[in-house]
Design an enzyme around this catalytic site. Structure first.
Site, PDB file in Angstrom:
ATOM      1  N   LYS A  29       0.363  -0.945  -0.412  1.00 27.93           N
ATOM      2  CA  LYS A  29      -0.241   0.055  -0.123  1.00 27.93           C
ATOM      3  C   LYS A  29       0.729   0.887  -0.204  1.00 27.93           C
ATOM      4  O   LYS A  29       0.580   2.500  -0.865  1.00 27.93           O
ATOM      5  CB  LYS A  29      -0.984  -0.371   0.749  1.00 27.93           C
ATOM      6  CG  LYS A  29      -2.025  -1.195   1.165  1.00 27.93           C
ATOM      7  CD  LYS A  29      -2.652  -1.377   2.135  1.00 27.93           C
ATOM      8  CE  LYS A  29      -2.291  -1.158   3.713  1.00 27.93           C
ATOM      9  NZ  LYS A  29      -1.315  -2.782   4.067  1.00 27.93           N
ATOM     10  N   THR A  30       1.978   1.310   0.990  1.00 26.69           N
ATOM     11  CA  THR A  30       2.733   2.549   0.849  1.00 26.69           C
ATOM     12  C   THR A  30       4.015   2.087  -0.126  1.00 26.69           C
ATOM     13  O   THR A  30       3.886   3.182  -0.739  1.00 26.69           O
ATOM     14  CB  THR A  30       3.707   2.283   1.748  1.00 26.69           C
ATOM     15  OG1 THR A  30       2.554   2.073   3.435  1.00 26.69           O
ATOM     16  CG2 THR A  30       4.615   3.588   2.583  1.00 26.69           C
ATOM     17  N   ASP A 210      -1.873   7.658   3.554  1.00 31.33           N
ATOM     18  CA  ASP A 210      -1.257   6.288   3.665  1.00 31.33           C
ATOM     19  C   ASP A 210      -1.872   6.238   5.873  1.00 31.33           C
ATOM     20  O   ASP A 210      -2.202   7.044   6.624  1.00 31.33           O
ATOM     21  CB  ASP A 210       0.366   6.431   3.627  1.00 31.33           C
ATOM     22  CG  ASP A 210       0.673   5.102   3.977  1.00 31.33           C
ATOM     23  OD1 ASP A 210       0.466   4.066   4.504  1.00 31.33           O
ATOM     24  OD2 ASP A 210       2.149   4.821   4.494  1.00 31.33           O
ATOM     25  N   GLU A 211      -2.227   4.323   6.140  1.00 35.42           N
ATOM     26  CA  GLU A 211      -2.702   4.823   7.064  1.00 35.42           C
ATOM     27  C   GLU A 211      -4.102   5.165   7.796  1.00 35.42           C
ATOM     28  O   GLU A 211      -4.468   5.743   8.609  1.00 35.42           O
ATOM     29  CB  GLU A 211      -1.499   4.739   8.569  1.00 35.42           C
ATOM     30  CG  GLU A 211       0.047   3.972   8.334  1.00 35.42           C
ATOM     31  CD  GLU A 211      -0.114   2.896   8.481  1.00 35.42           C
ATOM     32  OE1 GLU A 211      -1.176   2.619   8.797  1.00 35.42           O
ATOM     33  OE2 GLU A 211       1.201   2.102   8.471  1.00 35.42           O
ATOM     34  N   GLN A 241      -5.578  -3.495  10.738  1.00 34.98           N
ATOM     35  CA  GLN A 241      -4.493  -2.778  11.452  1.00 34.98           C
ATOM     36  C   GLN A 241      -4.468  -1.079  12.281  1.00 34.98           C
ATOM     37  O   GLN A 241      -4.279  -0.510  12.528  1.00 34.98           O
ATOM     38  CB  GLN A 241      -3.081  -1.790  10.495  1.00 34.98           C
ATOM     39  CG  GLN A 241      -2.630  -3.436   9.697  1.00 34.98           C
ATOM     40  CD  GLN A 241      -1.698  -3.467   9.345  1.00 34.98           C
ATOM     41  OE1 GLN A 241      -0.483  -2.689   9.456  1.00 34.98           O
ATOM     42  NE2 GLN A 241      -1.745  -3.301   7.730  1.00 34.98           N
ATOM     43  N   ARG A 621       4.944  -7.452  11.007  1.00 30.68           N
ATOM     44  CA  ARG A 621       6.479  -6.215  10.948  1.00 30.68           C
ATOM     45  C   ARG A 621       7.711  -8.010   9.815  1.00 30.68           C
ATOM     46  O   ARG A 621       8.270  -7.157  10.215  1.00 30.68           O
ATOM     47  CB  ARG A 621       7.101  -5.917  11.734  1.00 30.68           C
ATOM     48  CG  ARG A 621       5.990  -5.068  12.575  1.00 30.68           C
ATOM     49  CD  ARG A 621       5.444  -4.008  11.821  1.00 30.68           C
ATOM     50  NE  ARG A 621       4.138  -4.578  11.127  1.00 30.68           N
ATOM     51  CZ  ARG A 621       3.432  -4.211   9.862  1.00 30.68           C
ATOM     52  NH1 ARG A 621       3.962  -3.146   9.472  1.00 30.68           N
ATOM     53  NH2 ARG A 621       2.311  -4.294   9.680  1.00 30.68           N
TER      54      ARG A 621
HETATM   55  P1  ATP Z   1       2.130  -2.151   5.798  1.00 30.72           P
HETATM   56  O1  ATP Z   1       0.390  -2.814   5.939  1.00 30.72           O
HETATM   57  O2  ATP Z   1       2.663  -2.687   7.190  1.00 30.72           O
HETATM   58  O3  ATP Z   1       1.558  -0.413   6.221  1.00 30.72           O
HETATM   59  P2  ATP Z   1       2.275  -2.142   2.845  1.00 30.72           P
HETATM   60  O4  ATP Z   1       0.984  -2.260   2.240  1.00 30.72           O
HETATM   61  O5  ATP Z   1       2.318  -0.702   3.114  1.00 30.72           O
HETATM   62  O6  ATP Z   1       2.610  -2.287   4.440  1.00 30.72           O
HETATM   63  P3  ATP Z   1       4.594  -1.773   1.599  1.00 30.72           P
HETATM   64  O7  ATP Z   1       5.391  -1.490   2.726  1.00 30.72           O
HETATM   65  O8  ATP Z   1       4.218  -0.576   0.596  1.00 30.72           O
HETATM   66  O9  ATP Z   1       3.268  -2.536   2.231  1.00 30.72           O
HETATM   67  O10 ATP Z   1       5.445  -3.204   0.991  1.00 30.72           O
HETATM   68  C1  ATP Z   1       5.810  -4.458   1.977  1.00 30.72           C
HETATM   69  C2  ATP Z   1       7.198  -4.576   0.700  1.00 30.72           C
HETATM   70  O11 ATP Z   1       6.519  -5.543   0.049  1.00 30.72           O
HETATM   71  C3  ATP Z   1       8.192  -4.210   1.032  1.00 30.72           C
HETATM   72  O12 ATP Z   1       9.768  -3.755   1.698  1.00 30.72           O
HETATM   73  C4  ATP Z   1       7.579  -3.362  -0.354  1.00 30.72           C
HETATM   74  O13 ATP Z   1       9.380  -2.778  -1.035  1.00 30.72           O
HETATM   75  C5  ATP Z   1       7.294  -4.589  -1.195  1.00 30.72           C
HETATM   76  N1  ATP Z   1       6.559  -4.662  -2.476  1.00 30.72           N
HETATM   77  C6  ATP Z   1       5.422  -3.826  -2.443  1.00 30.72           C
HETATM   78  N2  ATP Z   1       5.074  -4.585  -3.113  1.00 30.72           N
HETATM   79  C7  ATP Z   1       6.043  -5.068  -4.087  1.00 30.72           C
HETATM   80  C8  ATP Z   1       5.867  -5.454  -5.617  1.00 30.72           C
HETATM   81  N3  ATP Z   1       5.163  -5.147  -6.279  1.00 30.72           N
HETATM   82  N4  ATP Z   1       6.831  -6.567  -6.214  1.00 30.72           N
HETATM   83  C9  ATP Z   1       8.104  -6.470  -4.561  1.00 30.72           C
HETATM   84  N5  ATP Z   1       7.869  -6.029  -3.981  1.00 30.72           N
HETATM   85  C10 ATP Z   1       6.574  -4.994  -3.349  1.00 30.72           C
HETATM   86 MG    MG Z   2       2.060   0.523   4.545  1.00 28.80          MG
END
Ligand code: ATP
Ligand code: MG
Length: 686
Positions: A29-30, A210-211, A241, A621
């Site tokens: 997402k981030t 975000d969040e 979350q 995490r």
């Molecule tokens: P959270 O819910 O904990 O905030 P998030 O959904 O924001 O997590 P991210 O932090 O954006 O998730 O991504 C998690 C991990 O996966 C990061 O290391 C990111 O670089 C990697 N990632 C995200 N999308 C891809 C993708 N399409 N291909 C490869 N790696 C990815």
């Molecule tokens: Mg995130």
């Protein structure tokens, strides 16, 4: 578009309407937000017209770095900051419309407590803090004092609402705002002033959040007014979350979005890129009993990985030893050699100490995040009071703190008379001090000392406005501290020399950090801009109140992280140990309600669900390995009580045969492996 899956690409390419990305932990997402910033710029939107809102200052500086990596220098013009920092920006620019000076002060929680004590006529800090908490929740719900009084359920609440009214009067008189106002006032600004609203809506081409699950009611209202009916925004979040309900965050914001924006594009992400299947399964199992706002499924292609370990320990010291031993052994045997690949996560701040001690003993470098921040330390707050007074003479709490720290022969009596005089003539303390009729209530000597102080502050402020760059700032600050005798003050007032020395060290570190900001070496953690040119000391002082950490300096350190679960949100580490997984800690004790049956049960259930989400955040995490530990005997005050493993451990539904770190099992497995190798070896090379 490289490094994005199809669903992520869809979210990134959807530019002209409201978009919600709703997905579980680690699904990228981030990453969608960062890439979408780049995409918007590529599509011709000027960087200045993009605002990305993060949950912490630290997350903001990380996102800025990432954006810079994707699009280069232009990224510096994107507004990447927290809701609160955006609020500051709006109020500095347009606060005059609400009668606020551009140099208004931002009060911290202690200042607020003392004003509320005064407003409520009590000297008891605990009572004052209860009022403070209630007032803050009301403010976060968007209520003013009159509205709070109208909806009060009992006398207690009515009294609190009246104190709120007096508190608000005082804030206005001090030209000060509290943290909740940083959202509430911008909201009022946009709601009540159509021309200001139109300008902001015009200026902002796209807002990303975000969040999103941890926004509160006023933040949502603010977002709506910022984006207008066109609704050009992207919100990303995960209802599982949501862990700040206790602070007023509400999942209603997620529920309302499709209703308020019928054209809302909802995108779900299902692939988790962070964790192994074993870890993800434990996470999915834990969150499963919670009611589902939006059903989600998550899968990982990173393989099964190491099983999640449950580590049972005799007591807290033993738990700390085992955590340290685990870090050392993974580091010795595995691919991850860096200290920064490890995190120890816990439920409450006070749990950190014992792990700190164990890490120190093992000579492992670490940092504590989410604990008492640098800026909460008394000595730093002393200095900040002076800075605030330079910036805003009418900041009465800052006035009182500076005029008495260090003591300069202006006593309580004098200040009390000055206070009465000031409120009689509706002046700030600083204005009152220069009033020609002050002599009618104070003797000549007292007036003389006050004048001397006032002139000194004016002189400092004048010179701070002309002090540019790191070198000059450093010289200015050390001269000032010498003038007021601050080091001596510390040594006179601390119980031990050691403590005084450590406080003085913090002071020096603080000055150094201020100086670096004046030199433009560090960017502005308030997220207002990325600095590259020199700034005046006064300008730097203006942003101070908003900074809660100096984390940007810590970012690249190669150290083990100790963090509360709350502060770990959004982050990831290859190896995580979740410690203190005991009933009463995680979930935190749930039974301290005052026994009001029906309502209490409901709230206990809600709290349990929030604790469960916290566990889910903790588990997710971890990238490669996860251990959860609990203690069989734990200290509770002076007593030692039997520890009960957290119900969440059972809820993870780990495979019973493999989870326990039982040395005998391990030996058996090793023997079997050895025998198998031997058999293979006997059969020939391979
Ligand atoms: P959270 O819910 O904990 O905030 P998030 O959904 O924001 O997590 P991210 O932090 O954006 O998730 O991504 C998690 C991990 O996966 C990061 O290391 C990111 O670089 C990697 N990632 C995200 N999308 C891809 C993708 N399409 N291909 C490869 N790696 C990815
Ligand atoms: Mg995130």
């Amino acid at each position: 578009m490289s490094g994005l899956n199809l669903a992520q690409q869809e979210a990134v390419n959807y530019l002209h309407g409201p978009c919600l990305v709703l997905a579980g932990a680690g699904s990228g997402k981030t990453r969608v937000i960062t890439h979408k910033i780049a995409r918007l710029i590529q599509a011709g939107l000027s960087a200045k017209r993009i605002a990305a809102i993060t949950f912490t200052n630290k997350a903001a500086s990380e996102m800025r770095e990432r954006a810079k990596g994707l699009i280069g220098r232009e990224a510096k013009d994107v507004v990447v900051c927290t809701f609160h920092a955006l609020g500051v920006r709006m109020l500095r620019q347009d606060g005059a419309t609400l009668g606020l000076k551009p140099q208004f002060s931002i009060l911290d929680s202690d200042d607020v407590t003392s004003i509320i004590k005064d407003a409520g006529g009590t000297t008891d800090a605990a009572t004052a803090r209860q009022w403070q908490w209630a007032i803050s929740l009301w403010k976060n719900m968007g209520l003013n004092a009159a509205q709070a009084e109208a909806q009060a359920k009992d006398d207690n609440e009515r009294v609190t609402a009246r104190i709120m009214a007096r508190y608000e009067e005082r804030l206005a008189a001090f030209q000060s705002v509290d943290f909740d106002d940083l959202i509430g006032l911008p909201l009022r600004l946009l709601r009540d002033h159509p021309q200001v609203r139109a300008r902001w809506q015009q200026d902002l081409g796209h807002v990303l959040v975000d969040e999103y699950q941890d926004t509160n009611a006023t933040q949502y209202e603010l977002l709506k007014l910022l984006v207008g009916e066109r609704g050009r925004f992207t919100a990303v979040g995960d209802d599982d979350q949501s862990i700040y309900g206790w602070r007023g965050a509400t999942l209603d914001n997620l529920r309302k979005l499709p209703v308020d924006y019928p054209q809302l594009k909802v995108i779900k992400l299902e692939q988790n890129y962070r964790s192994t299947s074993a870890i993800l399964r434990a996470a999915n199992n834990v969150i499963q009993p919670n009611p589902k706002l939006f059903p989600k499924t998550l899968f990982s292609e990173l393989g099964e990985g190491e099983p999640v370990r449950v580590v049972d320990c005799d007591n807290e010291e033993h738990e700390a030893e085992r955590a340290v031993a685990r870090i050392q052994s993974i580091r010795a045997n595995g691919a991850h050699k860096e200290w920064k690949d490890f995190a120890l996560l816990y439920r409450a701040n006070h749990q950190a100490r014992i792990f700190e001690q164990a890490l120190r003993k093992a000579q492992i470098p670490y940092k504590v995040s989410g604990g008492q921040s640098f800026f909460d330390r008394a000595e730093i707050r002393d200095l900040c009071a002076w800075l605030r007074l330079w910036v805003n003479n009418d900041d009465d709490p800052a006035f009182v703190r500076s005029v008495t720290t260090p003591k300069r022969g202006i006593g309580h009596q004098t200040l009390a008379s000055l206070g009465t005089f000031a409120s009689q003539y509706k002046l700030s303390l600083f204005e009152a001090l220069f009033s020609s009729s002050l002599g009618s209530v104070l003797n000549a000597r007292a007036v003389g000392s006050l004048h001397e102080f006032g002139r000194y502050v004016n002189d400092l402020a004048w010179r701070a406005g002309r002090t540019l760059g790191a070198e000059d700032a450093r010289a200015f600050l050390s001269e000032w501290l010498r003038d007021i005798g601050y080091e001596q003050h510390l040594y006179d007032n601390e119980e031990s020399e050691k403590l005084a020395a450590s406080r003085w060290n913090n002071v020096l570190e603080f000055c150094d950090w201020m100086a670096q900001r004046c030199g433009g070496q560090i960017d502005d953690a308030a997220g207002v801009s990325v600095a590259s040119e020199k700034k005046s000391l006064l300008e730097v002082a203006q942003t101070i109140a908003l900074l809660s950490t100096i984390s940007e300096r810590e970012q690249d350190q190669n150290v083990v992280t100790l963090s509360t679960l709350h502060a770990s949100k959004g982050l990831e580490w290859p190896h995580v140990v979740l410690v203190g997984c005991n009933e009463g800690l995680l979930p935190f004790k749930l039974d301290d309600d005052d026994g009001k049956a029906g309502a209490a049960n409901e709230s206990i259930l809600q709290r349990l669900q929030e604790e469960r989400r916290l566990m889910y955040v903790g588990i997710t995490r971890a990238q490669r390995s996860l251990a959860v530990s609990w203690v069989k005997r734990r200290k509770k005050g002076r007593e030692v009580v039997a520890g009960v493993p957290s119900r969440f451990i059972a809820e993870m539904a780990l495979d019973k045969a493999t989870i326990k770190e039982d040395p005998r099992e391990k030996l058996k497995a090793l023997r079997a492996e050895f025998a198998a190798r031997k058999a293979l070896g006997a059969a020939g090379p391979g």
